[in-house]
Every structure is written in C-alpha cells, then in structure tokens.
Design a protein around this motif. Structure first.
Motif, PDB file in Angstrom:
ATOM      1  N   ASN A 142       0.610  -1.302   0.256  1.00  9.03           N
ATOM      2  CA  ASN A 142      -0.124   0.006  -0.044  1.00  9.03           C
ATOM      3  C   ASN A 142       0.863   1.423   0.091  1.00  9.03           C
ATOM      4  N   GLN A 143       2.218   1.581  -0.670  1.00  6.37           N
ATOM      5  CA  GLN A 143       3.134   2.185  -0.624  1.00  6.37           C
ATOM      6  C   GLN A 143       2.474   3.442  -1.485  1.00  6.37           C
ATOM      7  N   VAL A 144       2.187   3.654  -2.547  1.00  9.21           N
ATOM      8  CA  VAL A 144       1.084   4.590  -3.104  1.00  9.21           C
ATOM      9  C   VAL A 144       0.163   5.340  -2.236  1.00  9.21           C
ATOM     10  N   TRP A 145      -0.656   4.530  -1.225  1.00  8.42           N
ATOM     11  CA  TRP A 145      -1.745   5.467  -0.316  1.00  8.42           C
ATOM     12  C   TRP A 145      -0.916   5.802   0.721  1.00  8.42           C
ATOM     13  N   TYR A 146      -0.219   5.526   1.549  1.00 10.42           N
ATOM     14  CA  TYR A 146       0.797   5.698   2.577  1.00 10.42           C
ATOM     15  C   TYR A 146       1.639   6.376   2.267  1.00 10.42           C
ATOM     16  N   SER A 205       1.591  13.265   2.434  1.00 13.75           N
ATOM     17  CA  SER A 205       1.774  14.574   1.209  1.00 13.75           C
ATOM     18  C   SER A 205       0.496  15.441   0.854  1.00 13.75           C
ATOM     19  N   GLU A 206      -0.488  14.516   1.242  1.00 10.61           N
ATOM     20  CA  GLU A 206      -2.135  15.440   1.050  1.00 10.61           C
ATOM     21  C   GLU A 206      -2.736  15.908   2.826  1.00 10.61           C
ATOM     22  N   GLY A 207      -1.811  15.011   3.327  1.00  8.66           N
ATOM     23  CA  GLY A 207      -2.316  15.255   4.892  1.00  8.66           C
ATOM     24  C   GLY A 207      -3.384  14.798   5.502  1.00  8.66           C
ATOM     25  N   GLN A 208      -4.043  14.602   6.949  1.00  7.37           N
ATOM     26  CA  GLN A 208      -4.716  14.129   6.902  1.00  7.37           C
ATOM     27  C   GLN A 208      -5.958  15.042   6.702  1.00  7.37           C
ATOM     28  N   ARG A 209      -7.740  13.478   6.457  1.00  4.44           N
ATOM     29  CA  ARG A 209      -8.776  14.205   6.627  1.00  4.44           C
ATOM     30  C   ARG A 209      -9.652  13.577   7.017  1.00  4.44           C
ATOM     31  N   PRO A 210      -9.720  13.123   7.980  1.00  2.95           N
ATOM     32  CA  PRO A 210     -10.356  12.076   8.611  1.00  2.95           C
ATOM     33  C   PRO A 210     -12.005  12.524   8.680  1.00  2.95           C
ATOM     34  N   THR A 248      -9.709   0.710  15.129  1.00  2.00           N
ATOM     35  CA  THR A 248      -9.720   0.872  14.420  1.00  2.00           C
ATOM     36  C   THR A 248     -10.193  -0.980  13.601  1.00  2.00           C
ATOM     37  N   SER A 249     -10.174  -1.708  14.832  1.00  5.74           N
ATOM     38  CA  SER A 249     -10.588  -2.871  13.901  1.00  5.74           C
ATOM     39  C   SER A 249     -11.964  -2.779  13.858  1.00  5.74           C
ATOM     40  N   ILE A 250     -12.366  -2.098  14.787  1.00  2.00           N
ATOM     41  CA  ILE A 250     -14.281  -2.421  15.323  1.00  2.00           C
ATOM     42  C   ILE A 250     -14.835  -1.842  13.931  1.00  2.00           C
ATOM     43  N   PHE A 251     -14.429  -0.838  13.456  1.00  3.25           N
ATOM     44  CA  PHE A 251     -14.786  -0.485  12.265  1.00  3.25           C
ATOM     45  C   PHE A 251     -14.467  -0.493  11.260  1.00  3.25           C
ATOM     46  N   GLY A 252     -13.166  -1.523  11.571  1.00  5.83           N
ATOM     47  CA  GLY A 252     -12.591  -1.637   9.983  1.00  5.83           C
ATOM     48  C   GLY A 252     -11.881  -0.836   8.931  1.00  5.83           C
ATOM     49  N   ALA A 253     -11.302   0.118   9.905  1.00  9.24           N
ATOM     50  CA  ALA A 253     -10.808   1.459   9.262  1.00  9.24           C
ATOM     51  C   ALA A 253      -8.837   1.201   8.869  1.00  9.24           C
ATOM     52  N   ASP A 254      -9.459   1.991   7.989  1.00 10.16           N
ATOM     53  CA  ASP A 254      -8.096   1.972   6.978  1.00 10.16           C
ATOM     54  C   ASP A 254      -7.110   3.463   7.740  1.00 10.16           C
ATOM     55  N   GLN A 255      -6.023   3.497   7.795  1.00 12.14           N
ATOM     56  CA  GLN A 255      -4.995   4.968   7.770  1.00 12.14           C
ATOM     57  C   GLN A 255      -5.788   5.980   7.097  1.00 12.14           C
ATOM     58  N   GLY A 256      -6.103   7.193   8.061  1.00 20.76           N
ATOM     59  CA  GLY A 256      -6.543   8.658   8.044  1.00 20.76           C
ATOM     60  C   GLY A 256      -7.824   7.812   7.680  1.00 20.76           C
TER      61      GLY A 256
END
Length: 216
Positions: A26-30, A35-40, A55-63
């Motif tokens: 997932n290198q491109v995503w990281y 570069s674009e910053g976080q937008r949670p 993150t496991s409870i909601f199946g969330a990804d980074q960001g």
C-alpha cells in the motif's frame, strides 16, 4: 537520554514484517497520506485499554479516524486555565482544524478506570483519593455520576452502568466547549456515544431521547 533502550527484538521483527508486507503493498496510499495530509471524517475518544481496538471494530484504514485515548474515555469540561489539557487540545484540533463531521465517545466493558472510580466513591481506594494520584484526579470527572448507580445492588452491573455514564458525562462536557456547541448547532458536527462489550463483541449506541444505550 541515557535511559532510553533499544526496542525489544519482537517489536523490531514485527516492524520489518509490516514494512515488507502491508506497507509495500500500500505504498502509494501511505505516500499520498504523507503528501496530502490527513482528512479524517471522525474523531474517536476511547479508553487506553489495550483490548479496545478502534480501527478493528470499524474496519478502518489509516487516515479515517483521528483517535485520542485516555483513561476511561473521559472528556473534562471546558476549562481554559492555562494548564495542560491533552484531551481538550485533541478535541480542539479535530473540530477547529481538521473539521471532523463526527465526534464519537467510545466506552467499553470491564473498564479498570471506571472500576477505580466506583471503588473511590465507596471509600475503598484511598490510593486514588491521594492528591498526587493522577488517575484519581482524572476520575474525579466521573464521580458526579456515581449517584445514578449508587443503589444498584449487583456490583458488576454497577460498573457496567457507570461505564455508560462515563460516555454520557463526556458528551455533556463536550457541549461545554463553545466551538463544539456552535458546530453542533450549525449542523456541521454530530456527537455520538457508544459502548462496546469486549467479550461479546457487542456495540451499543446512546439514544438521548430515551436516555439509554441500544444495540447498533
């Protein structure tokens, strides 16, 4: 800092495993996140308890989530007194800078902090009553809710209900922050109270109209 030590070997091995698999795949995503910053879209205030894996409870990804953890998932009332307020600072940043749309307080079963508060209210925890106890003074935030559970005879149920009152107390205190009250009134921010059962994997949501938690 001479007292700092190298990481334990098992953590070093786990890091290299993550870097070689999850990161590489997932290198491109990281790099995009960097570069674009976080937008949670949401902030989650949860307990420090290692068994609560947001993150496991909601199946969330980074960001996806801006997460703040503290003992018993408590939010103190608005108090700009110049002292250090880690939770208040995190809330301020999430709402005023990141512009999250949802602010979630997540409580959980078998919470040690809430159990400590209950013991303190019953006079069974003198170590928490001590002025120098950071945990005790933090749990003072929850003590006013003890009256709601004082007459419950079963102690396990007492703790369970006080865990849920901890969520409600945090929601109430969040609304004392002017920038939160304004955002909620404008409709740009919504508050949510949740409680999860660690052993059963259950999730309950607070319904303010009925003043109770119902299964999600």
């Amino acid at each position: 800092m001479k007292l700092a030590r190298p990481l334990p070997n098992y953590l070093v091995q786990r890091y290299h495993g993550w870097k070689a698999t999850t990161y590489t795949e997932n290198q491109v995503w990281y790099r995009r996140l960097a570069s674009e910053g976080q937008r949670p879209r949401a902030m989650v205030i949860s307990c420090c308890d290692s068994r609560v894996h947001v993150t496991s409870i909601f199946g969330a990804d980074q960001g996806e989530f801006f997460i703040h953890r503290n003992v018993a998932n408590l939010v103190p009332p608005y108090l700009p007194d110049g002292d250090h307020h880690g939770t208040s600072a995190a809330v301020e940043y999430a709402v005023t800078v990141l512009k999250v749309a949802h602010l979630i307080v997540l409580g959980h079963s078998q919470c040690g902090g809430v159990r400590g508060c209950l013991d303190m209210c019953k006079g069974h925890a003198p170590q928490l009553e001590a002025k120098e106890s950071f945990v005790g003074r933090w749990m003072d935030i929850l003590k006013p809710k003890y009256d709601h559970v004082a007459k419950i005879e079963d102690e396990d149920e007492q703790v369970r209900q006080l865990e849920k009152h901890a969520v409600v107390a945090s929601l109430e205190n969040l609304m004392t922050f002017p920038f939160i009250a304004s955002a909620v009134e404008e409709g740009s921010l919504s508050l949510h109270g949740l409680w999860t059962d660690i052993g059963e994997g259950g999730l309950q949501c607070y319904e303010p109209g009925d003043e109770r938690f119902v299964p999600v």
